[in-house]
Structure formats: C-alpha cells, structure tokens
Motif scaffolding. Structure first.
Motif, mmCIF file in Angstrom:
data_model
loop_
_atom_site.group_PDB
_atom_site.id
_atom_site.type_symbol
_atom_site.label_atom_id
_atom_site.label_comp_id
_atom_site.label_asym_id
_atom_site.label_seq_id
_atom_site.Cartn_x
_atom_site.Cartn_y
_atom_site.Cartn_z
ATOM 1 N N LYS A 173 11.593 6.895 5.028
ATOM 2 C CA LYS A 173 12.963 6.414 5.270
ATOM 3 C C LYS A 173 13.022 4.956 4.868
ATOM 4 C CE LYS A 173 16.448 5.882 8.783
ATOM 5 N NZ LYS A 173 16.597 5.275 10.080
ATOM 6 N N VAL A 174 14.049 4.584 4.114
ATOM 7 C CA VAL A 174 14.222 3.201 3.658
ATOM 8 C C VAL A 174 14.762 2.370 4.815
ATOM 9 C CG1 VAL A 174 15.424 1.691 2.027
ATOM 10 C CG2 VAL A 174 14.691 3.975 1.297
ATOM 11 N N ASN A 175 13.998 1.325 5.216
ATOM 12 C CA ASN A 175 14.428 0.448 6.309
ATOM 13 C C ASN A 175 15.143 -0.787 5.792
ATOM 14 O OD1 ASN A 175 13.228 2.139 8.196
ATOM 15 N ND2 ASN A 175 11.297 1.049 8.121
ATOM 16 N N GLU A 176 14.617 -1.360 4.707
ATOM 17 C CA GLU A 176 15.183 -2.588 4.146
ATOM 18 C C GLU A 176 15.107 -2.548 2.636
ATOM 19 O OE1 GLU A 176 14.254 -6.560 5.730
ATOM 20 O OE2 GLU A 176 13.014 -5.498 7.190
ATOM 21 N N LEU A 177 15.981 -3.321 1.990
ATOM 22 C CA LEU A 177 15.942 -3.477 0.543
ATOM 23 C C LEU A 177 15.801 -4.965 0.243
ATOM 24 C CD1 LEU A 177 18.844 -1.074 -0.427
ATOM 25 C CD2 LEU A 177 16.407 -0.623 -0.636
ATOM 26 N N LYS A 178 14.681 -5.354 -0.360
ATOM 27 C CA LYS A 178 14.454 -6.744 -0.737
ATOM 28 C C LYS A 178 13.952 -6.790 -2.169
ATOM 29 C CE LYS A 178 13.327 -8.708 3.770
ATOM 30 N NZ LYS A 178 12.330 -9.449 4.536
ATOM 31 N N GLU A 179 14.348 -7.837 -2.889
ATOM 32 C CA GLU A 179 13.931 -7.987 -4.284
ATOM 33 C C GLU A 179 12.446 -8.307 -4.408
ATOM 34 O OE1 GLU A 179 15.809 -7.505 -7.127
ATOM 35 O OE2 GLU A 179 17.318 -6.745 -5.736
ATOM 36 N N ASP A 185 5.017 -2.775 3.756
ATOM 37 C CA ASP A 185 5.189 -1.547 4.523
ATOM 38 C C ASP A 185 6.337 -1.622 5.529
ATOM 39 O OD1 ASP A 185 3.860 -3.336 6.128
ATOM 40 O OD2 ASP A 185 2.471 -1.870 6.980
ATOM 41 N N MET A 186 6.938 -2.795 5.711
ATOM 42 C CA MET A 186 8.107 -2.911 6.590
ATOM 43 C C MET A 186 9.380 -2.423 5.903
ATOM 44 S SD MET A 186 7.555 -6.380 8.809
ATOM 45 C CE MET A 186 7.915 -7.462 7.440
ATOM 46 N N LEU A 187 9.340 -2.230 4.586
ATOM 47 C CA LEU A 187 10.517 -1.782 3.846
ATOM 48 C C LEU A 187 10.808 -0.298 4.074
ATOM 49 C CD1 LEU A 187 9.999 -3.549 0.398
ATOM 50 C CD2 LEU A 187 11.408 -4.309 2.311
ATOM 51 N N TYR A 188 9.812 0.439 4.561
ATOM 52 C CA TYR A 188 9.985 1.878 4.757
ATOM 53 C C TYR A 188 9.184 2.362 5.962
ATOM 54 C CZ TYR A 188 5.371 2.223 2.636
ATOM 55 O OH TYR A 188 4.039 2.086 2.370
ATOM 56 N N SER A 189 9.547 3.554 6.453
ATOM 57 C CA SER A 189 8.792 4.217 7.517
ATOM 58 C C SER A 189 8.396 5.596 7.005
ATOM 59 C CB SER A 189 9.652 4.444 8.758
ATOM 60 O OG SER A 189 10.267 3.255 9.157
ATOM 61 N N VAL A 190 7.140 5.951 7.168
ATOM 62 C CA VAL A 190 6.686 7.291 6.777
ATOM 63 C C VAL A 190 7.121 8.253 7.875
ATOM 64 C CG1 VAL A 190 4.712 8.758 6.262
ATOM 65 C CG2 VAL A 190 4.743 6.385 5.465
ATOM 66 N N ILE A 191 7.925 9.239 7.493
ATOM 67 C CA ILE A 191 8.388 10.234 8.457
ATOM 68 C C ILE A 191 7.354 11.342 8.582
ATOM 69 C CG2 ILE A 191 10.170 11.945 8.958
ATOM 70 C CD1 ILE A 191 12.135 10.050 7.494
ATOM 71 N N LYS A 192 6.896 11.854 7.434
ATOM 72 C CA LYS A 192 5.832 12.860 7.477
ATOM 73 C C LYS A 192 5.110 12.940 6.138
ATOM 74 C CE LYS A 192 8.907 16.712 6.364
ATOM 75 N NZ LYS A 192 9.478 17.970 6.796
ATOM 76 N N GLU A 193 3.873 13.424 6.224
ATOM 77 C CA GLU A 193 3.056 13.706 5.056
ATOM 78 C C GLU A 193 2.558 15.122 5.200
ATOM 79 O OE1 GLU A 193 -0.066 11.035 3.769
ATOM 80 O OE2 GLU A 193 0.881 9.396 4.872
ATOM 81 N N GLU A 194 2.681 15.904 4.122
ATOM 82 C CA GLU A 194 2.212 17.284 4.207
ATOM 83 C C GLU A 194 1.553 17.717 2.910
ATOM 84 O OE1 GLU A 194 5.606 19.877 4.898
ATOM 85 O OE2 GLU A 194 6.904 18.415 3.937
ATOM 86 N N ARG A 226 6.067 -10.033 0.261
ATOM 87 C CA ARG A 226 4.619 -10.243 0.221
ATOM 88 C C ARG A 226 3.901 -8.927 0.487
ATOM 89 N NH1 ARG A 226 4.539 -14.752 4.237
ATOM 90 N NH2 ARG A 226 2.786 -13.580 5.060
ATOM 91 N N LYS A 227 2.680 -8.839 -0.014
ATOM 92 C CA LYS A 227 1.914 -7.595 0.090
ATOM 93 C C LYS A 227 1.784 -7.103 1.529
ATOM 94 C CE LYS A 227 -2.383 -5.553 -1.517
ATOM 95 N NZ LYS A 227 -3.648 -5.774 -2.220
ATOM 96 N N ASP A 228 1.501 -8.005 2.455
ATOM 97 C CA ASP A 228 1.307 -7.595 3.852
ATOM 98 C C ASP A 228 2.611 -7.207 4.556
ATOM 99 O OD1 ASP A 228 2.028 -10.284 3.665
ATOM 100 O OD2 ASP A 228 1.053 -10.829 5.546
ATOM 101 N N GLU A 229 3.756 -7.499 3.940
ATOM 102 C CA GLU A 229 5.050 -7.147 4.528
ATOM 103 C C GLU A 229 5.690 -5.942 3.842
ATOM 104 O OE1 GLU A 229 7.207 -10.754 3.982
ATOM 105 O OE2 GLU A 229 6.334 -11.727 5.731
#
Length: 86
Positions: free
Chosen positions: A59-65, A73-82, A68-71
């Motif tokens: 799920k897309v949480n934020e949109l930034k141009e 993963d804050m742009l999205y949340s993994v809902i599921k992996e299958e 930084r590498k450590d930030e």
C-alpha cells in the motif's frame, strides 16, 4: 507520481529501467488494474507486484521525489507476500 519512479525511489525495484520493463510485462497492478510504467500513483493505492514466484502486495503511504535509503520503506507498507505456483 509515475509508477516506475515510485518503484525506484521506494527501492522496491532498484533501477527505473527495470521497473519499466516489469510494468510493461504486465506484472504490476494498481488497485486491480494492470499498470503501465507511466501510470500515475496516488496515496493509498494498492500495488500487486509479481517477482518471479512471489506476489507482493503493498500500500502506498507517501509519494516523495527523493528519499534517503533508510527512509525508503516508509513510502509503502507490505500488506502480504505469497508464493505463486506456476
């Protein structure tokens, strides 16, 4: 923001050209609709990406141009992996 750029900035896919190829092969959907690399993303959209034998739903949480590498993963949340059986 374009889908291919988001995938690169969020580091879900490392290179924008690779993100474009994956999208053009029809392996990405946005809210259930097959997406192109030029598709526009909005906050709250749900992406399903097929990586080989794995389906990842995010799920897309934020949109930034830029981010930084450590930030990244804050742009999205993994809902599921299958795993996918082909």
């Amino acid at each position: 923001m374009r889908l291919d750029k988001f995938l690169k900035v969020s580091r879900l896919i490392k290179r924008r050209t690779l993100a474009k190829e994956v999208a053009d092969q029809g392996r990405i959907t946005i809210n259930g609709v097959t997406a192109k690399a030029s598709s526009t993303l909005s906050k709250g959209d749900e992406l399903v990406i097929k990586f080989g034998q794995k389906l990842v739903t995010v799920k897309v949480n934020e949109l930034k141009e830029t981010v930084r590498k450590d930030e990244a993963d804050m742009l999205y949340s993994v809902i599921k992996e299958e795993k996918v059986n082909s």
